[in-house]
Design an enzyme around this catalytic site. Sequence first.
Site, PDB file in Angstrom:
ATOM      1  N   CYS A  11       0.868  -1.180   0.000  1.00 11.48           N
ATOM      2  CA  CYS A  11       0.000   0.000   0.000  1.00 11.48           C
ATOM      3  C   CYS A  11       0.904   1.229   0.000  1.00 11.48           C
ATOM      4  CB  CYS A  11      -0.972  -0.022   1.177  1.00 11.48           C
ATOM      5  SG  CYS A  11      -0.163  -0.123   2.796  1.00 11.48           S
ATOM      6  N   LYS A  12       0.570   2.232   0.788  1.00 10.25           N
ATOM      7  CA  LYS A  12       1.419   3.420   0.856  1.00 10.25           C
ATOM      8  C   LYS A  12       2.471   3.283   1.947  1.00 10.25           C
ATOM      9  CE  LYS A  12       1.347   8.447   1.522  1.00 10.25           C
ATOM     10  NZ  LYS A  12       0.513   9.650   1.780  1.00 10.25           N
TER      11      LYS A  12
END
Length: 558
Positions: free
Chosen positions: A517-518
């Site tokens: 993800c981030k």
Amino acid sequence: MYFQHIYDKSLAQGSYFIGCQQAGVAAVIDPKRDVDTYLKIAEEQKMQITHIFETHIHADFLSGSRELAALTGAKLYLSDEGGPDWQYEFDHIGLKDGSSVKLGNLRFDVLHTPGHTPESISFLLTDIPASEEPVMLFTGDFVFVGDIGRPDLLEKAAGLTGTQEPGARQMFASLKKFSALPPYVQVWPGHGAGSACGKALGAVPSTTTGYELERNWAFRFEEDEAGFVKYLLEDQPEPPRYFAMMKKLNKINRPLLTEVPAIRELSIDEVNAAMEQGFPLIDTREKSAFAAGYIPGSINIQGNNSFNTWAGWFLDYETPFMLIADPANLDDLTRKLMRIGLDNILGYIPSVQQWEAAGGELEQEPVITLDKFKELYYGEEDIDVIDLRGATEYQSGHIKGARHLFIGNLLNNLHLVSKDKKVVIHCQGGDRATIGYSLLAKHGYTNILNFSGSMNAWLQGGNAVAKAGVTQFVDVRTKEEFAAGHVPGALNIPLQDLSERINEIVDLGNKPVVFYCKSGYRSGLAAKQLKEKGYDQVYNGGGLEEVKALYKNKTVRL
């Protein structure tokens, strides 16, 4: 100086008795819980045990330090490093980096060597009458022969999220201290081959600093910290479930067990009553004897060197349990169990013949040969083949079409095992398969066949193996984040849609799946969600910045 290495083959765990013969005093490093071993050595050598050292708060065995201190009056010398969350919660003499402890004419200098755990320390021994130069280093789970301690146990076994990568970086720094030592120093580690505290431990008991600098993989990365961290964390074996309890019990003030308990023989009526209450009955016989005739509902965990490890996977610390065991083996089995704190033994019966004599009917395990397995495997009947080995073993080579379901997680994933068609289970050599069969039979499965020869027989027969597919990255960010840049070839399944789109993961077959993800938070939740549903080959890759560096083109845009 007197020196003796005490090695427990069942946990591949080493402890040490070191004495100053002139002063008649001795120290023990990382004692196992059945401490009569050290008392006997002390008596034979006419020494008094006055010092007890620990290298860290252990996860793989229940330390006998406090039992030994209670019996001898020796002082406990333990680490005060690691910060407030990593302090022992009972009286001891605290040690820090640079501390020095005298034992007669011997000196132990303390090195703080975090990485495996934050509080880990090593002891550098100097035999002062002989030389001012150090002679031995007791490393605990810091440096092994050919390997180093794994830093992921706090996260994987104790549930302390976010600790494995900082631990790996601490380990990278700690190795600089090791590298600075003279090359002739003998290295005596806390474990050998077979321990789950590393992934490639050597079988010889000791080494030297110089040899490890030349041959240990951990010293080949030089200044490449990122490469070191990645290699250290990948392909580590599954940590046994009992490790979390060991971390707790070795830190707190707990009841002591200062002698090996005697186990009471049970009547068949007592066994039946206990089983009705849900108390496990562990059959410790060899797997072929179990297959020939077993008590319904019993679990076959053979009383070999892996006995306590597998008992720690499947027994809890609250429920009493019973053993089927030859009385001649009881002392050995009891010691193995007490070394991981499994003291709640209700009693034992010496054989299954007592069950038969009381009117009980034994059941037999359907064990099939390689030829029979191949007949089923290549036949027209629809069968399910389940590989019970660890993830790394499976990925390195498996029977084509076999599903992976690690034996340690079997009870949490019974919904993944069909009751409607023949299911053939196997492992590497048959020991885990017999555990798996007995667990499934206990839970009402009547369609299980045990290919006991397992992968060893398959490979010896010259049969082909498949390997896990190329890694599939799955981006669990939003569609908008994905569109702004992502790893080439990644699937985009936003976290909130994962439950509805789980079939897309299933359809990937044998491919390892890496979520990202981030920052690593959402991907961690995704990996956890899939693992709870029984999918073992799923991993948290962290943030986009961490995974994109694996690709020449970094990211692609829509």
